[in-house]
Enzyme design. Structure first.
Site, short mmCIF file in Angstrom:
data_model
loop_
_atom_site.label_atom_id
_atom_site.label_comp_id
_atom_site.label_asym_id
_atom_site.label_seq_id
_atom_site.Cartn_x
_atom_site.Cartn_y
_atom_site.Cartn_z
N CYS D 119 -1.68 7.58 -3.67
CA CYS D 119 -2.45 8.32 -2.67
C CYS D 119 -1.67 8.20 -1.38
O CYS D 119 -1.70 7.15 -0.73
CB CYS D 119 -3.85 7.72 -2.51
SG CYS D 119 -4.75 8.45 -1.12
N CYS D 122 -4.14 8.05 2.01
CA CYS D 122 -4.94 6.85 2.30
C CYS D 122 -4.71 5.88 1.13
O CYS D 122 -3.58 5.42 0.96
CB CYS D 122 -6.41 7.16 2.57
SG CYS D 122 -7.25 8.28 1.44
N SER D 123 -5.70 5.60 0.32
CA SER D 123 -5.49 4.66 -0.79
C SER D 123 -6.43 4.94 -1.94
O SER D 123 -6.93 4.01 -2.58
CB SER D 123 -5.69 3.22 -0.30
OG SER D 123 -4.93 2.97 0.84
N CYS D 124 -6.70 6.20 -2.23
CA CYS D 124 -7.62 6.56 -3.31
C CYS D 124 -7.15 5.92 -4.62
O CYS D 124 -5.96 5.92 -4.93
CB CYS D 124 -7.69 8.08 -3.45
SG CYS D 124 -8.33 8.87 -1.94
#
Lengths: 218, 221, 218, 221
Positions: D119, D122-124
């Site tokens: 991701c 962000c950090s999905c």
């Protein structure tokens, strides 16, 4: 490096442009020393201007974006002085010379400051210029790991050659230790809409100085 | 890494980032002193030469040089043509400013096109004619915004131009250096070069300002 | 904001990827509290997931790139709590409640943790899906001042629709306070060379999840 | 703003940035405590509920859930087909892991195509089946590099694939979440789901690892 934080044209989030009233030339004496050291060491020809830029581009983005201008120059100069073996980490930590060195034959003396003219980047061409003013060109989509002067926002976009600026040292070569490799330099102009799409401000044009290897004919 | 934000302090942008904070300035100061000492002891720099370089930029090499160039271009049509043809050569004919390198280019403002200079990749600037750049020019906000939203940036400098005027941004991505030739203000017929020079604020030669009108208070930029 | 440091796909300069052996779920108790607060406040529906992202994207790039993951979550949560008037700066500084507030009717209770299922982002479509798998599309060149989920590296590039993923809340709308504005979502795949040019690694494909307004037919 | 560099310290990248330094951790800790106290006093969070959330991620919701999913897909062709058709629905039929939301997607590794999840914005991450992401997944080096040089990143994880294998990077830019179905290791004919699950390291479900071979020491990831 190429796609680092230094290549910030078109980025958001850095806050407003703020002018400082009655700004002095230097805000502190250390700023002036950092600047003067960088200027004085240029004529020693230990590194090129593009190597100097590359040293700053190698800073971590958090450091680059958080440091002041002269802090970046300090970090870049320290990095080069270390890389070129002029100083050691221990010397910097202790603030004095500890090991002998091959002193340069010629250093920048007070009398040299009478003429602080920049050097020329003109070099003999390796061939005829391919483009001429009015030519339609496309910038290449390059993402090299090494230094380049083609900004991200102007890659893979159509533009027009507006002027030929001579044949110059090629930063993508010299900063990567591969010699001057002189290349023709052009002013290439883009419509704002071409670079930014519908979010562009109407009636704007943006130009870059593009070396010939950045371009192909359209 | 200390985390910082906007909670009550202006830490995350603006001047505090550009100039550092007091407690940290002294760290930087010590570090600069250490580097200079080592380089001087090892024979790479001559501290007296550094003094002279600093003095040159604090006195001799500043926007006053560019002001004289612009004033002459306004006063002398032949010089104006020479400047637009080859700015390095033209400026060097003036004799009493520091020589400029080979790659100076002058771009002329007109009612049809307003020029504005930036260096998005570092901070290239025509210091031989304008001195060292102001902090805002070297700042990350200016470098990031000028190419994307030049009119918005201009408005922060109090410059609003007619919609019909095209804004042309010059990103100094190579060793060429740009100076803007601003529009000569009205009401200056017959003025001497010295009088004209007084109207040429620094920002007008970068493109983030206009030349002042006669009688307008002279700002620092 | 869109073109901020958070949009880092393809950037250089952040250092090597480093795996930590035997990494714990949380390294410190404050990390776990920050995570749990963010999770517990989600169901209050005071803001959407995209507003949460936008709050982190609004951090200065030096802070964003220098902070740890949970430091960013902390800063983002503080920012939202302040913006929504849940807390005041004075309260955060003193570490206690100082002013009365309208308490939410329902907060996240211990028994709710039995089911930490994510909510659904499916929404009724406003029309038929324009694209189908196999369609050739071009991503738009957008550079909005507000939040978007179209990364810079995948703008203004040709790709192929590979799958239709349903009709979802549109982040570019909801994060900017303009409601769900549901849009069809597609997986769009690009050749590595299309995104990165000759510097791409051979034999790579990259896909993004692209909302319909990011695309036009080719 | 303190300036930092590589001079003797590893300040400018890697773990020190991810976890902060000791002196600053305590600042952050105080700040977190302050925020939780105020939110709890004002009735926005229940600290006991926070305890339970933390406990859930430290015990119940972790890669063990994904391991069981992958093992079943290897053991049961019908489940494999259902998983690739609609991963959310298929995983929810397993009953004894936490429900997953509507948007889970499984992508299958083959000799022709290796899948890898990132991701960039962000950090999905599919935490319902993999738990909270490891630090490297959320780190700026992984987020910036995975889409540009996936093979180089894979080699940092000790994964080298044949040139003919196409690398497919999935950038999770929306609310869909991806889990990789790795290739079932050879020499596992007749293994039970439980035995198979022991070969499914977490990284093999992100695509930065392969399933382990029988007898291979089980790493933490």
């Amino acid at each position: 490096m190429s796609n680092t934080i230094h290549d910030m044209g078109g980025m958001h989030g850095f806050g407003p442009v703020e002018e400082e009233p009655n700004e002095p030339v230097f805000h502190t004496s250390w700023e002036s020393r950092v600047y003067a050291m960088n200027r004085a060491m240029g004529p020693l020809r230990l590194w090129t201007i593009d190597e100097g830029r590359a040293a700053q581009e190698a800073l971590h983005p958090a450091v680059y974006a958080g440091a002041s201008y002269y802090q970046r120059w300090l970090l870049g100069l320290e990095a080069r002085a270390l890389q070129h073996g002029l100083v050691t980490k221990e010397e910097l930590a202790e603030g004095k010379a500890l090991v002998a060195n091959d002193r340069p034959n010629r250093i920048f003396k007070p009398e040299d400051a009478a003429n602080l003219t920049r050097g020329s980047f003109d070099r003999d061409p390796q061939g005829e210029a391919i483009f001429k003013p009015g030519d339609q060109v496309q910038t290449l989509n390059i993402n090299p790991a090494g230094h380049t002067r083609l900004p991200r926002y102007a890659r893979d976009k159509p533009g027009e050659v507006e002027a030929v600026r001579g044949c110059h040292v090629f930063p993508d070569s010299v900063a990567n230790g591969k010699g001057d490799d002189p290349q023709w330099l052009y002013t290439v102009v883009f419509d704002g809409q071409v670079l930014w799409g519908p979010d562009a401000e109407p009636g704007t044009k943006i130009s870059i100085e593009a070396f010939e290897p950045y371009l192909e004919a359209l | 890494m200390t985390i910082e934000d906007d909670r009550g302090q202006d830490h995350s942008h603006g001047r505090s980032h550009e100039h550092g904070e007091m407690s940290e300035l002294s760290d930087t100061q010590l570090r600069v002193r250490s580097l200079e000492t080592v380089l001087a002891e090892k024979g790479y720099v001559d501290s007296a030469a550094l003094d002279v370089i600093v003095e040159a930029y604090e006195t001799r090499i500043g926007p006053q040089n560019g002001q004289r160039v612009i004033a002459r271009a306004w006063a002398d049509p032949d010089f104006r043509a020479a400047l637009l043809d080859d700015a390095s050569a033209a400026v060097n004919t003036m004799g009493n400013v520091s020589d400029v390198g080979s790659h100076l280019i002058a771009v002329e403002n007109t009612p049809e096109q307003h020029n504005m200079i930036v260096c998005t990749l570092c901070s290239c600037y025509p210091w031989e004619v304008l001195g060292l750049p102001p902090t805002w020019y070297k700042s990350v906000p200016y470098r990031s915004r000028a190419v994307l939203e030049p009119r918005a940036v201009l408005s922060k400098f109090g410059v609003t131009l007619p919609e019909e005027t095209e804004i042309r941004v010059w990103d100094s991505t190579a060793e060429t250096r740009y100076i803007v030739l601003p529009i000569r203000p009205e009401g200056t017929d017959g003025w001497s070069e010295e009088q004209l020079a007084s109207l040429v604020i620094r920002n007008s030669m970068i493109g983030t300002g206009l030349a002042q009108r006669p009688g307008e208070a002279k700002g620092d930029s």
